[in-house]
Write an enzyme that holds these catalytic residues in place. Structure first.
Site, PDB file in Angstrom:
ATOM      1  N   HIS A  63      25.130  42.213  -9.815  1.00 56.67           N
ATOM      2  CA  HIS A  63      25.412  43.141  -8.534  1.00 56.67           C
ATOM      3  C   HIS A  63      24.684  42.923  -7.331  1.00 56.67           C
ATOM      4  O   HIS A  63      23.775  43.246  -7.264  1.00 56.67           O
ATOM      5  CB  HIS A  63      24.815  44.599  -9.080  1.00 56.67           C
ATOM      6  CG  HIS A  63      25.693  45.744  -8.102  1.00 56.67           C
ATOM      7  ND1 HIS A  63      26.034  46.998  -8.583  1.00 56.67           N
ATOM      8  CD2 HIS A  63      25.713  45.544  -6.696  1.00 56.67           C
ATOM      9  CE1 HIS A  63      26.362  47.699  -7.499  1.00 56.67           C
ATOM     10  NE2 HIS A  63      26.298  46.869  -6.326  1.00 56.67           N
ATOM     11  N   HIS A  65      25.603  41.701  -3.075  1.00 55.21           N
ATOM     12  CA  HIS A  65      26.587  41.520  -2.117  1.00 55.21           C
ATOM     13  C   HIS A  65      26.167  40.180  -1.211  1.00 55.21           C
ATOM     14  O   HIS A  65      25.042  40.058  -0.574  1.00 55.21           O
ATOM     15  CB  HIS A  65      26.037  42.572  -1.183  1.00 55.21           C
ATOM     16  CG  HIS A  65      26.633  44.090  -1.756  1.00 55.21           C
ATOM     17  ND1 HIS A  65      27.880  44.700  -1.621  1.00 55.21           N
ATOM     18  CD2 HIS A  65      25.766  44.895  -2.452  1.00 55.21           C
ATOM     19  CE1 HIS A  65      28.004  45.853  -2.323  1.00 55.21           C
ATOM     20  NE2 HIS A  65      27.062  45.902  -2.757  1.00 55.21           N
ATOM     21  N   ARG A  67      28.254  39.160   1.332  1.00 52.45           N
ATOM     22  CA  ARG A  67      28.673  39.364   2.623  1.00 52.45           C
ATOM     23  C   ARG A  67      29.509  38.303   3.271  1.00 52.45           C
ATOM     24  O   ARG A  67      30.056  38.520   4.394  1.00 52.45           O
ATOM     25  CB  ARG A  67      27.144  39.308   3.442  1.00 52.45           C
ATOM     26  CG  ARG A  67      26.500  40.448   3.084  1.00 52.45           C
ATOM     27  CD  ARG A  67      26.873  41.704   3.173  1.00 52.45           C
ATOM     28  NE  ARG A  67      25.904  42.871   3.060  1.00 52.45           N
ATOM     29  CZ  ARG A  67      26.078  43.885   2.611  1.00 52.45           C
ATOM     30  NH1 ARG A  67      27.284  44.298   1.970  1.00 52.45           N
ATOM     31  NH2 ARG A  67      24.984  44.987   2.498  1.00 52.45           N
ATOM     32  N   ASN A  97      33.095  43.856  -1.133  1.00 50.95           N
ATOM     33  CA  ASN A  97      33.205  44.823   0.024  1.00 50.95           C
ATOM     34  C   ASN A  97      32.991  43.822   1.257  1.00 50.95           C
ATOM     35  O   ASN A  97      32.070  43.867   1.825  1.00 50.95           O
ATOM     36  CB  ASN A  97      32.511  46.138   0.213  1.00 50.95           C
ATOM     37  CG  ASN A  97      30.793  45.640  -0.144  1.00 50.95           C
ATOM     38  OD1 ASN A  97      30.502  44.796  -0.596  1.00 50.95           O
ATOM     39  ND2 ASN A  97      30.006  46.695   0.256  1.00 50.95           N
ATOM     40  N   ASP A 155      33.080  48.968  -5.278  1.00 53.59           N
ATOM     41  CA  ASP A 155      31.663  49.153  -4.830  1.00 53.59           C
ATOM     42  C   ASP A 155      31.462  49.225  -3.455  1.00 53.59           C
ATOM     43  O   ASP A 155      31.904  48.611  -2.666  1.00 53.59           O
ATOM     44  CB  ASP A 155      30.798  48.159  -5.347  1.00 53.59           C
ATOM     45  CG  ASP A 155      29.387  48.660  -5.242  1.00 53.59           C
ATOM     46  OD1 ASP A 155      28.807  49.495  -5.757  1.00 53.59           O
ATOM     47  OD2 ASP A 155      28.830  47.760  -4.539  1.00 53.59           O
ATOM     48  N   HIS A 182      30.958  52.568  -8.779  1.00 51.39           N
ATOM     49  CA  HIS A 182      29.959  52.938  -7.867  1.00 51.39           C
ATOM     50  C   HIS A 182      30.223  54.694  -8.096  1.00 51.39           C
ATOM     51  O   HIS A 182      31.320  55.150  -7.552  1.00 51.39           O
ATOM     52  CB  HIS A 182      30.469  52.547  -6.347  1.00 51.39           C
ATOM     53  CG  HIS A 182      29.402  53.244  -5.367  1.00 51.39           C
ATOM     54  ND1 HIS A 182      28.582  52.506  -4.336  1.00 51.39           N
ATOM     55  CD2 HIS A 182      29.648  54.574  -4.959  1.00 51.39           C
ATOM     56  CE1 HIS A 182      28.239  53.585  -3.520  1.00 51.39           C
ATOM     57  NE2 HIS A 182      28.686  54.609  -3.809  1.00 51.39           N
ATOM     58  N   HIS A 235      24.242  50.911 -10.542  1.00 50.71           N
ATOM     59  CA  HIS A 235      23.254  51.231  -9.826  1.00 50.71           C
ATOM     60  C   HIS A 235      23.006  52.962 -10.064  1.00 50.71           C
ATOM     61  O   HIS A 235      23.007  53.636  -9.130  1.00 50.71           O
ATOM     62  CB  HIS A 235      23.302  51.050  -8.397  1.00 50.71           C
ATOM     63  CG  HIS A 235      24.557  51.215  -7.534  1.00 50.71           C
ATOM     64  ND1 HIS A 235      25.269  52.497  -7.758  1.00 50.71           N
ATOM     65  CD2 HIS A 235      25.178  50.669  -6.817  1.00 50.71           C
ATOM     66  CE1 HIS A 235      26.237  52.272  -7.003  1.00 50.71           C
ATOM     67  NE2 HIS A 235      26.204  51.186  -6.364  1.00 50.71           N
ATOM     68  N   ASN A 284      22.176  53.516  -1.445  1.00 51.69           N
ATOM     69  CA  ASN A 284      23.056  54.234  -1.852  1.00 51.69           C
ATOM     70  C   ASN A 284      23.581  53.856  -3.294  1.00 51.69           C
ATOM     71  O   ASN A 284      23.781  52.913  -3.365  1.00 51.69           O
ATOM     72  CB  ASN A 284      24.379  54.277  -0.952  1.00 51.69           C
ATOM     73  CG  ASN A 284      25.222  55.416  -1.399  1.00 51.69           C
ATOM     74  OD1 ASN A 284      24.920  56.330  -2.075  1.00 51.69           O
ATOM     75  ND2 ASN A 284      26.655  55.304  -1.235  1.00 51.69           N
ATOM     76  N   ASP A 311      21.505  45.141  -6.815  1.00 53.62           N
ATOM     77  CA  ASP A 311      22.340  45.797  -5.608  1.00 53.62           C
ATOM     78  C   ASP A 311      21.709  45.197  -4.275  1.00 53.62           C
ATOM     79  O   ASP A 311      21.634  46.049  -3.391  1.00 53.62           O
ATOM     80  CB  ASP A 311      22.252  47.295  -5.624  1.00 53.62           C
ATOM     81  CG  ASP A 311      23.184  47.756  -4.655  1.00 53.62           C
ATOM     82  OD1 ASP A 311      24.165  47.288  -4.114  1.00 53.62           O
ATOM     83  OD2 ASP A 311      23.123  49.124  -4.425  1.00 53.62           O
TER      84      ASP A 311
HETATM   85  O1  DOR Z   1      22.999  50.764  -0.894  1.00 55.93           O
HETATM   86  C1  DOR Z   1      24.107  50.341  -0.823  1.00 55.93           C
HETATM   87  N1  DOR Z   1      24.446  49.183   0.244  1.00 55.93           N
HETATM   88  N2  DOR Z   1      24.917  51.081  -1.731  1.00 55.93           N
HETATM   89  C2  DOR Z   1      25.979  50.483  -1.644  1.00 55.93           C
HETATM   90  O2  DOR Z   1      27.077  50.846  -2.683  1.00 55.93           O
HETATM   91  C3  DOR Z   1      26.646  49.237  -0.748  1.00 55.93           C
HETATM   92  C4  DOR Z   1      25.446  48.423  -0.541  1.00 55.93           C
HETATM   93  C5  DOR Z   1      26.138  47.658   0.791  1.00 55.93           C
HETATM   94  O3  DOR Z   1      27.303  47.208   0.587  1.00 55.93           O
HETATM   95  O4  DOR Z   1      25.309  47.624   1.759  1.00 55.93           O
END
Ligand code: DOR
Length: 438
Positions: A63, A65, A67, A97, A155, A182, A235, A284, A311
């Site tokens: 998990h 990101h 970016r 995302n 997510d 999520h 998460h 989150n 995460d």
């Molecule tokens: O804290 C978070 N940040 N929770 C998420 O589900 C998305 C993530 C993000 O992409 O920044």
């Protein structure tokens, strides 16, 4: 490629029921043999590891990101995979995302091309459930699978409706992929920014009740039972969600779940002190109460929780240095996870090393159906070498990630990463660890 014989470490390889002093032979980037006092052939380079180091199958963070594309000021595939290997991860699965969303083969291919260029950790893209993650139409799951995606998720958001989740679970059954959820009922979350409870109330922050998470987990577990599909709860933060997962597992539903290090280490008390309104404790799902944190520790110890995932959610300094309400959710995690796990779980007796390796390597490989998770002969030589007693002081400024949004800056922890090996190639070596040269 050269042949290396790694000697002297404690080898922890739960998939092969190994825990003890073994030699590991790497040939042409693959595990060639694991055994006691393996013979040394003429061309073999012997790497003597210091006593106390632990050699295990490469850690997999399912998990993350990364970016890229679209938010390269926060992280790129190159910087994110550099952070991953510095954190002991030989592979990461990255969330869709991005901008544009990874809902088609073009974006998946782009991420894989960037990962091949960076040539550090392996990267497994995760595709979107819905086009543009808008929660309306299903993305083309066959296209995503063929392009290299290993799972689907919306997510950052939940799968918007029960019918969309039902269809996602039905389709992914055909492709043997999990739907990663999520869990969040957005009507209950509203515009909340922190866990609904004493701390948020006393600071004047709008709350997010635990039930926003657990209600959605129950919906998805029911739909997994209905369809025979596989759901993975991302998460997890609330004790009610853990109870929902236990219920699903007791009924034989194909449900698995993960917890982040911040949800088993921190609580919502961090909203108030040491620095009130610190946006580096805004994530989150939010940090919850001590009873939730303790439930997560119990779930890790008793086997209910399948995976530890970070995460890793990098955000730029300028985005995080605003009022608490306006800051984005999320913290980085790749470069602190191993130290937090060793310090808070292993050294405090919550789990042993075998269970830790299951949580960080064996189970993520199984859930995503990707290679790794074992030191089986013939498998790619993806290896993490841990230094369980290394004193570590977390320093955000020296991290590889482009973003520094961690609440753990300055923390002193016991345990870290000595080296990370991907396909037999050393991609990270920690200068602070004495006792071996490659
Ligand atoms: O804290 C978070 N940040 N929770 C998420 O589900 C998305 C993530 C993000 O992409 O920044």
């Amino acid at each position: 490629m050269a042949t290396q014989l790694l000697k002297g470490a404690r080898v922890v390889d739960p998939a092969n029921q190994r825990d003890g002093a073994f030699d590991v032979l790497i040939e042409d980037g693959r595990i060639a043999a694991v055994g006691v006092d393996l013979p040394v052939a003429a061309a073999t380079r012997v790497v003597q590891l210091a006593t106390g180091l632990v050699l295990c199958p490469g850690l997999i963070d399912m998990h993350v990101h990364l970016r890229e594309p679209g938010q390269e000021h926060k992280e790129t595939v190159a910087s994110g995979t550099a952070a991953a290997v510095a954190g002991g991860f030989t592979a990461v699965a990255c969330m869709p995302n991005t901008t544009p969303v990874n809902d088609n083969a073009g974006v998946t291919g782009y991420i894989l091309a960037r990962a091949a260029e960076a040539n550090l950790a392996r990267v497994y893209p995760i595709g979107a459930v819905s086009r543009g993650q808008k929660g309306e139409q299903l993305a083309d799951i066959a296209e995503l699978k063929n392009a290299g995606c290993v799972a689907i998720t919306d997510d950052g958001h939940p799968v918007a409706t029960a019918i969309l989740m039902r269809r996602a679970l039905e389709y992914t059954r055909m492709f043997d992929m999990p739907v990663i959820e999520h869990c969040e009922d957005q009507t209950l979350k509203g515009d909340g920014v922190a866990h609904e409870g004493f701390q948020a109330s006393s600071l004047g922050l709008r709350g997010i009740p635990s039930e926003a998470e657990s209600i959605m987990a129950l919906r998805d577990i029911s739909l997994a039972e209905l369809t025979g599909g596989t759901v993975h709860v991302a998460h997890m933060s609330a004790r009610q969600t853990l109870a929902a997962v236990r219920y699903g597992k007791s009924r034989g539903v194909a449900v698995t779940c993960e917890v982040t290090p911040h949800h088993f280490v921190l609580t919502d008390e961090w909203l108030a002190q040491p620095m009130p309104y610190d946006t580096n404790v805004k994530m989150n799902p939010p940090l919850r109460e001590a009873a939730d944190r303790d439930a997560m520790l119990e779930g890790l110890a008793d086997g209910t929780i399948d995976v530890i995932a970070t995460d890793h959610a990098p955000h730029h300094y300028d985005e995080k240095h605003v009022e608490f309400d306006r800051a984005p959710f999320g913290i980085t995690g790749l470069e602190t996870a191993v130290s937090l796990c060793l310090d808070r779980l292993v050294h405090r007796g919550v789990v042993g090393l075998t269970r830790l390796v299951q949580l960080l390597s064996v189970n993520p490989a199984n859930i995503l159906r990707v290679p790794g998770g074992s030191l089986t002969v013939g498998a790619p030589a993806d290896i993490t070498i841990l230094a369980p007693d290394l004193p570590v002081t977390v320093a955000a400024t020296t991290m590889r990630s482009l973003s520094k949004n961690t609440p753990f800056d300055g923390w002193s922890l016991r345990g870290g990463v000595a080296a990370t090996i991907v396909g037999g190639r050393v991609v990270y070596m920690n200068d602070a660890v004495q006792g071996f040269t490659w």
